[in-house]
Design a protein around this motif. Structure first.
Motif, mmCIF file in Angstrom:
data_model
loop_
_atom_site.group_PDB
_atom_site.id
_atom_site.type_symbol
_atom_site.label_atom_id
_atom_site.label_comp_id
_atom_site.label_asym_id
_atom_site.label_seq_id
_atom_site.Cartn_x
_atom_site.Cartn_y
_atom_site.Cartn_z
ATOM 1 N N VAL A 56 0.088 25.020 46.899
ATOM 2 C CA VAL A 56 0.512 24.965 45.723
ATOM 3 C C VAL A 56 1.477 26.197 45.544
ATOM 4 C CG1 VAL A 56 -0.346 25.501 43.020
ATOM 5 C CG2 VAL A 56 -1.487 23.978 44.728
ATOM 6 N N ILE A 74 -12.276 26.462 40.866
ATOM 7 C CA ILE A 74 -11.851 25.179 41.801
ATOM 8 C C ILE A 74 -12.516 24.874 42.792
ATOM 9 C CG2 ILE A 74 -9.642 24.439 42.767
ATOM 10 C CD1 ILE A 74 -8.028 26.759 41.208
ATOM 11 N N SER A 91 -13.058 21.792 45.987
ATOM 12 C CA SER A 91 -12.190 20.910 46.792
ATOM 13 C C SER A 91 -12.440 19.493 46.677
ATOM 14 C CB SER A 91 -12.657 21.188 48.254
ATOM 15 O OG SER A 91 -13.996 20.721 48.471
ATOM 16 N N LEU A 128 -6.312 16.943 40.235
ATOM 17 C CA LEU A 128 -5.260 17.576 39.449
ATOM 18 C C LEU A 128 -4.398 16.853 38.523
ATOM 19 C CD1 LEU A 128 -4.206 20.157 42.357
ATOM 20 C CD2 LEU A 128 -5.637 20.660 40.402
ATOM 21 N N PHE A 187 -5.533 22.280 36.594
ATOM 22 C CA PHE A 187 -6.724 22.252 36.965
ATOM 23 C C PHE A 187 -7.632 22.343 35.732
ATOM 24 C CE2 PHE A 187 -11.027 23.533 38.136
ATOM 25 C CZ PHE A 187 -11.367 22.500 39.087
ATOM 26 N N GLU A 231 -4.920 15.711 44.575
ATOM 27 C CA GLU A 231 -6.352 16.176 44.862
ATOM 28 C C GLU A 231 -6.403 17.419 45.597
ATOM 29 O OE1 GLU A 231 -8.612 13.139 46.720
ATOM 30 O OE2 GLU A 231 -7.805 13.321 48.619
ATOM 31 N N ILE A 232 -7.327 18.365 45.554
ATOM 32 C CA ILE A 232 -7.430 19.369 46.256
ATOM 33 C C ILE A 232 -8.228 19.134 47.623
ATOM 34 C CG2 ILE A 232 -8.552 21.850 46.237
ATOM 35 C CD1 ILE A 232 -8.269 21.809 43.267
ATOM 36 N N THR A 233 -7.543 19.503 48.507
ATOM 37 C CA THR A 233 -8.427 19.230 49.880
ATOM 38 C C THR A 233 -8.967 20.446 50.609
ATOM 39 O OG1 THR A 233 -6.086 19.351 51.078
ATOM 40 C CG2 THR A 233 -6.800 17.292 50.117
ATOM 41 N N ILE A 257 -9.527 24.883 49.962
ATOM 42 C CA ILE A 257 -9.540 26.133 49.455
ATOM 43 C C ILE A 257 -9.864 27.424 50.248
ATOM 44 C CG2 ILE A 257 -10.446 27.498 47.389
ATOM 45 C CD1 ILE A 257 -11.151 24.718 46.153
ATOM 46 N N ILE A 292 -4.599 27.293 47.904
ATOM 47 C CA ILE A 292 -5.012 25.935 47.538
ATOM 48 C C ILE A 292 -3.931 25.062 48.207
ATOM 49 C CG2 ILE A 292 -5.383 24.141 45.644
ATOM 50 C CD1 ILE A 292 -7.108 26.828 45.411
ATOM 51 N N TYR A 293 -4.617 23.981 49.015
ATOM 52 C CA TYR A 293 -3.751 22.939 49.453
ATOM 53 C C TYR A 293 -4.189 21.803 49.079
ATOM 54 C CZ TYR A 293 -1.706 21.300 53.860
ATOM 55 O OH TYR A 293 -0.767 20.504 54.859
ATOM 56 N N VAL A 294 -3.140 20.862 48.717
ATOM 57 C CA VAL A 294 -3.457 19.545 47.881
ATOM 58 C C VAL A 294 -2.652 18.455 48.540
ATOM 59 C CG1 VAL A 294 -3.539 20.817 45.596
ATOM 60 C CG2 VAL A 294 -1.213 20.040 46.562
#
Length: 286
Positions: free
Chosen positions: A37, A52, A54, A58, A77, A107-109, A111, A121-123
Motif C-alpha cells: 500500500v 487490520i 489479513s 478493501l 479499510f 484483499e489484504i494478504t 501484514i 500492508i501487502y494487498v
C-alpha cells in the motif's frame, strides 16, 4: 412461502447441489496485481494497523480529481483511507473500475507491523470471473497464485533499517538452522562455547539472526576469507551501514556464509549503535 424462502430452505436442507444447474454459477479469483500500500504512513493506516486483519477486504475508490494523479485509486479499510495502489500500476485498473468491465476486488494478504511504513500492508487485486463449462482448474491456476512479499526493510528504533534478503535462490537461515549449520561445519566442540558465551539465551540469538543484526567490521576480516562471501547484497550492491556506528566500515553479515566458518570465529561480541540498538559483531581469530 416465497420463492426466495423456498430456495433458502432447499439449500439449507440438501445443499447447493440440490439446485438446478442453470441456477448455479461458480466464480474464480483471477489475481491481477499484488503490491504494498503506497503512502500508508500518511493516512489512517498506522493508527489502525492493529485492527487490520489479513482476511479483510478493501474498498477501491477512484479519485479522478486527485491533484497528483487522475488515475489514483485509494484503498479504504472500514471506511478509513489507508493509502493508494502504486501509481505505476493504477492506470488500467482505474479504467476497469470506472467502466465496470470486471468485478474488481482488493484483499489484504500480508501484514507486517514491524516493517517500514511502505511495507506494512501487502494487498492483492483480483477479478471475479465465471468458470465456464469448458474451463478446468488446470487452465486457470497460473493466474490465481499469490506470492509472499519480500521485505527489504524492517523498522527498528530510530528508523534504522537492518534487515535485507539474499537473492531468490537462497533461503535465509533462521536461528535454529544457523546453530545447526555452525555445529555441522565445526571441526571441534568449541562451537557450543562460542554460542553460549556470546548470547544470553537462545531467543536472543534467534532475534539477532531473524533481524539480520549480525555485523562485521570490514577491515577485521582475515585476508584469506573472501569479503564478498560475508557481505549481504541487495540488487547486486554491497550494503554498508553508514552513520549507525561510531566507526565506519561495518557491513551486515551474510549469516548463511558465517554459519559455514565457525572455526574462524572467536566470539559474537555485543555492539551498540549510536541509538542504543543492540547488534552483534563477529570477531575473527587472528
Amino acid at each position: 412461502m416465497t420463492r426466495g424462502n423456498f430456495l433458502r430452505n432447499l439449500i439449507g436442507f440438501y445443499g447447493i447441489a440440490s439446485l438446478p444447474l442453470e441456477m448455479v454459477k461458480q466464480y474464480q479469483k483471477v489475481y491481477l496485481l499484488q503490491c504494498f500500500v503506497r503512502g500508508f504512513q500518511y493516512y489512517e493506516g498506522p493508527k489502525i494497523v492493529n485492527q487490520i486483519n489479513s482476511s479483510g477486504l478493501l474498498e477501491m475508490v477512484h479519485e479522478p480529481d486527485n491533484e497528483y494523479d487522475p488515475c489514483a485509486i485509494a484503498l479504504h479499510f472500514n471506511n478509513q483511507k489507508i493509502g493508494f495502489i502504486p501509481m505505476e500500476s493504477n492506470e488500467v485498473l482505474s479504467v476497469l473500475l470506472d467502466t465496470k468491465l470486471l468485478d474488481l476486488q482488493a484483499e489484504i494478504t500480508h501484514i507486517e507491523p514491524n516493517a517500514s511504513d511502505w511495507e506494512s500492508i501487502y494487498v492483492a487485486i483480483y477479478a471475479m470471473t465465471e468458470i465456464k463449462d469448458n474451463q478446468t482448474q488446470e487452465n486457470i491456476e497460473p493466474y490465481t497464485l499469490l506470492e509472499t512479499p519480500k521485505y527489504y526493510t524492517l523498522k527498528s528504533n530510530h528508523n534504522t533499517y537492518t534487515r535485507i534478503y539474499l537473492d531468490d535462490e537462497n533461503e535465509i537461515l533462521n536461528g535454529e538452522q544457523f546453530y545447526e549449520t555452525l555445529v555441522n561445519n565445526s571441526s571441534t566442540d568449541i562451537v557450543y562455547d562460542l554460542i553460549h558465551y556470546s548470547f544470553d539465551n537462545g531467543q536472543e540469538m534467534e532475534t539477532v539472526i531473524n533481524e539480520s543484526r549480525m555485523v562485521i567490521q570490514k577491515n577485521s576480516i582475515p585476508k584469506d576469507i573472501e569479503v564478498s562471501d560475508l557481505e549481504a547484497t541487495l540488487n547486486d550492491k554491497i550494503l554498508k551501514i553508514e552513520n549507525v556506528f561510531d566507526d565506519d566500515g561495518y557491513i551486515i553479515a551474510n549469516v548463511n556464509k558465517v554459519a559455514t566458518i565457525p572455526d574462524r570465529i572467536q566470539i559474537f561480541e555485543k555492539l551498540m549503535n549510536k541509538h542504543g540498538k543492540l547488534f552483534y559483531e563477529i570477531i575473527f581469530k587472528n
